[in-house]
Design an enzyme around this catalytic site. Sequence first.
Site, PDB file in Angstrom:
ATOM      1  N   HIS A 203      -0.069   1.280 -10.027  1.00  0.00           N
ATOM      2  CA  HIS A 203      -0.930   0.433  -9.197  1.00  0.00           C
ATOM      3  C   HIS A 203      -1.539  -0.681 -10.054  1.00  0.00           C
ATOM      4  CE1 HIS A 203      -3.320   0.569  -5.179  1.00  0.00           C
ATOM      5  NE2 HIS A 203      -3.186  -0.685  -5.605  1.00  0.00           N
TER       6      HIS A 203
ATOM      7  N   ARG B 164       0.850  -1.181   0.000  1.00  0.00           N
ATOM      8  CA  ARG B 164       0.000   0.000   0.000  1.00  0.00           C
ATOM      9  C   ARG B 164       0.885   1.230   0.000  1.00  0.00           C
ATOM     10  NH1 ARG B 164      -4.679  -1.146  -1.686  1.00  0.00           N
ATOM     11  NH2 ARG B 164      -5.725   0.494  -0.521  1.00  0.00           N
TER      12      ARG B 164
END
Length: 319
Positions: free
Chosen positions: A282, A234
């Site tokens: 991502h 993350r």
Amino acid sequence: MSINAARSILLATGAWNPEPWTTAIRAGDPGRPLQVWPDLVDPSNIAYALVWEPPAGLLSRLPNLKAIFSLGAGVDTLVAQPYLPDAPIVRVVNPDLTQRMTEWVVLQVLIHHRQQRTYDRQQAARAWKELRQPAARDVRVGIMGLGELGRDAATVLRRLGFNVAGWSRRPADIEDITCFYGRSALDRFLVQTDILVSLLPLTPETKSILALPLFEKLARDGLLGGPILINAGRGGLQVEADIVAAIERGVLVGASLDVFEMEPLDPTNPLWALPNVIITPHAAAASAPKALIPSILAQIRDFEAGEPLKNLVDRNAMY
């Protein structure tokens, strides 16, 4: 309406296009009522919420909600939502998602291990120069986070011959891999790590853990010229200013980053221009509706037949 009568699915995919998800749901369970945010026909009939970054407060408006299914690997933003109802949260665990993440992690490890960025620069300069290549067995890869994703990546890297270790909050047991656990063992794990792979979830304990004080504890005696950071966990795990400083000072000699503090990454962020930093948007492990929805629908059918839900999120301890 009683909670037992509720059987609709709510789909709320945030910024993702909902159409592939609705197509997969309707193909997998044609008779199941489906409501797609923001068009809620009857919130009281919704029993299952399939979500990715749903609007704050949405789930608290569903009085007969039985379970929440995350459509992505990360659940930290979901768990952190205010007014989140006390319904079980099911983490997505799927071979397709796991394989995609392992592919990305292995690719990044190999790029740094085989010095591909330097060869790319040499090709652009038309320079023919062979670089020293250590054997995989002499490169120490440390994986932070030994959940489903971390365990699979560790196993594949070990199969390729790398010297792999892992670190997690709780004890783990993986064949042929040295596993450390707990804060007391973190420094011992770091000091023997050449390539650090982070697949941690974001929790209050892990927020900003990938920072200069941690980087300075990584191995200095490896064969790659210095330690390398790979983060596909993350964005909130990392302090990007510290990564830039560590690269510029030689504390790190390279990095591969798929997640960021703010996304999309600002075009002015200095990470873009650093020569041994690889940036992906991502995209390490994209959620594929055709792969994920059948297993979610199967869980719902089993649950309605009296079976317990699997892969539940522990809101108090997520790694």
